[in-house]
Design a protein around this motif. Structure first.
Motif, mmCIF file in Angstrom:
data_model
loop_
_atom_site.group_PDB
_atom_site.id
_atom_site.type_symbol
_atom_site.label_atom_id
_atom_site.label_comp_id
_atom_site.label_asym_id
_atom_site.label_seq_id
_atom_site.Cartn_x
_atom_site.Cartn_y
_atom_site.Cartn_z
ATOM 1 N N SER A 58 44.690 42.902 45.960
ATOM 2 C CA SER A 58 43.420 42.266 46.280
ATOM 3 C C SER A 58 42.495 42.294 45.076
ATOM 4 O O SER A 58 42.265 41.279 44.436
ATOM 5 C CB SER A 58 42.772 42.950 47.487
ATOM 6 N N CYS A 59 41.992 43.500 44.709
ATOM 7 C CA CYS A 59 40.880 43.544 43.747
ATOM 8 C C CYS A 59 41.321 43.317 42.303
ATOM 9 O O CYS A 59 40.532 42.873 41.492
ATOM 10 C CB CYS A 59 40.193 44.894 43.848
ATOM 11 N N ARG A 60 42.530 43.673 41.958
ATOM 12 C CA ARG A 60 43.096 43.722 40.600
ATOM 13 C C ARG A 60 42.220 44.511 39.606
ATOM 14 O O ARG A 60 42.152 44.246 38.425
ATOM 15 C CB ARG A 60 43.470 42.335 40.055
ATOM 16 N N GLY A 62 41.907 48.250 40.321
ATOM 17 C CA GLY A 62 42.083 49.669 40.634
ATOM 18 C C GLY A 62 41.075 50.174 41.650
ATOM 19 O O GLY A 62 40.731 51.367 41.628
ATOM 20 N N CYS A 64 40.820 48.654 45.272
ATOM 21 C CA CYS A 64 41.169 48.484 46.701
ATOM 22 C C CYS A 64 42.359 49.348 47.104
ATOM 23 O O CYS A 64 42.532 49.652 48.277
ATOM 24 C CB CYS A 64 41.460 47.024 47.017
ATOM 25 N N GLY A 65 43.190 49.733 46.156
ATOM 26 C CA GLY A 65 44.331 50.608 46.461
ATOM 27 C C GLY A 65 45.508 49.896 47.098
ATOM 28 O O GLY A 65 46.450 50.541 47.539
ATOM 29 N N ASP A 67 47.839 47.626 45.845
ATOM 30 C CA ASP A 67 49.071 47.268 45.132
ATOM 31 C C ASP A 67 49.812 48.490 44.593
ATOM 32 O O ASP A 67 50.456 48.430 43.544
ATOM 33 C CB ASP A 67 48.800 46.249 44.017
ATOM 34 N N CYS A 79 48.044 46.895 39.165
ATOM 35 C CA CYS A 79 46.946 46.247 38.430
ATOM 36 C C CYS A 79 46.391 47.097 37.296
ATOM 37 O O CYS A 79 45.722 46.581 36.407
ATOM 38 C CB CYS A 79 45.827 45.842 39.380
HETATM 39 S S1 FES Z 1 44.857 45.237 43.393
HETATM 40 FE FE1 FES Z 1 43.330 46.607 44.139
HETATM 41 S S2 FES Z 1 43.922 48.504 43.291
HETATM 42 FE FE2 FES Z 1 45.320 47.112 42.414
#
Ligand code: FES
Ligand code: SF4
Ligand code: SF4
Length: 238
Positions: A58-60, A62, A64-65, A67, A79
């Motif tokens: 999601s966030c790319r 670090g 949202c946790g 991936d 990410c």
């Molecule tokens: S995409 Fe959100 S922590 Fe890696």
């Protein structure tokens, strides 16, 4: 000069609707100059080569946790993992110890059940003050290294004790959160929180193997937090 760069990957694939068993998919991926992180390469694979690859992200950043995965044998976030730091072939598997839903996506039910079981919220039955419940700077400092957890599950899914008992052992992520509220000067539920953890499985399955601390992408130390909960229980018993 050409900026063409090819990287080799081996990725765990399993779609229970069509695969009899899991297999490793070998891929040679042509990266673009903007592809810096492992997540960029995975998005490149989905966009240019095989859009059936399933992963969460999601966030790319670090944050949202979502991936988290096993990267060359160690849990981490795609990410925040630089492609330059990875040996080839880059071997990607889902987080260990949890049921696989599809490809790199695991079922997080046990993980979140354990997280919720520690009541990860402030408990204080005193009437709320007109403004916020204040802390001294020193009391607030106690929460550093605890509140930053992004619930990625890298730690719990690298912990052998959690692999064998995910329904009974809270695991390092849940225990870090438990300590985050035990350490909070505004929280009133210390005694019942400790009662809830004083159990051969819920807390004492931790054998201080330290895998959790070794993999946390946020640099947190769940093993230390677990040690502090054990200390609180010992002090209470004296
Ligand atoms: S995409 Fe959100 S922590 Fe890696
Ligand atoms: S220190 Fe405890 S929680 Fe961390 S990996 Fe080892 S057994 Fe698991
Ligand atoms: S403690 Fe670290 S590894 Fe464990 S869930 Fe939180 S951020 Fe992820």
């Amino acid at each position: 000069m050409s900026t063409r760069r090819i990287m080799k990957f081996e990725i765990y694939r399993y779609d229970p609707d069509k695969d009899e068993r899991p297999y490793m998919q070998k891929l040679e991926v042509e990266l673009q100059p903007t592809d810096k992180m492992l997540l960029d390469a995975l998005v490149r694979i989905k966009n240019d080569m095989d859009d059936s690859l399933a992963l969460r992200r999601s966030c790319r950043e670090g944050v949202c946790g979502s991936d988290a995965m096993n990267i060359n044998g160690k849990n981490g976030l795609a990410c925040t993992t630089n492609l330059n730091d990875l040996k080839e072939p880059v071997v990607l598997r889902p987080l260990p110890g949890l049921p696989v839903i599809r490809d790199l996506i695991v079922d997080m039910t046990h993980f979140f059940n354990q997280y919720h079981s520690v009541r990860p919220y402030l408990i204080n039955d005193a009437p709320p003050p007109e403004r916020e419940r204040l802390q001294t700077p020193e009391a607030r400092e106690e929460l550093n290294g605890l509140y930053e957890c992004i619930l990625c599950a890298c730690c719990s899914t690298s912990c052998p004790s959690f692999w064998w008992n995910p329904d009974k052992y809270v695991g390092p992520a849940g225990l870090l959160q438990a300590y985050r509220f035990l350490a909070d000067s505004r929280d009133d539920a210390t005694s019942s929180r400790l009662d809830n953890l004083n159990d051969p499985y819920r807390l004492f399955r931790c054998h201080t193997i330290m895998n959790c601390t070794d993999v946390c992408p946020k640099g947190l130390n769940p093993a230390l937090a677990i040690g502090k909960i054990k200390e609180m229980l010992v002090r209470r018993a004296i």
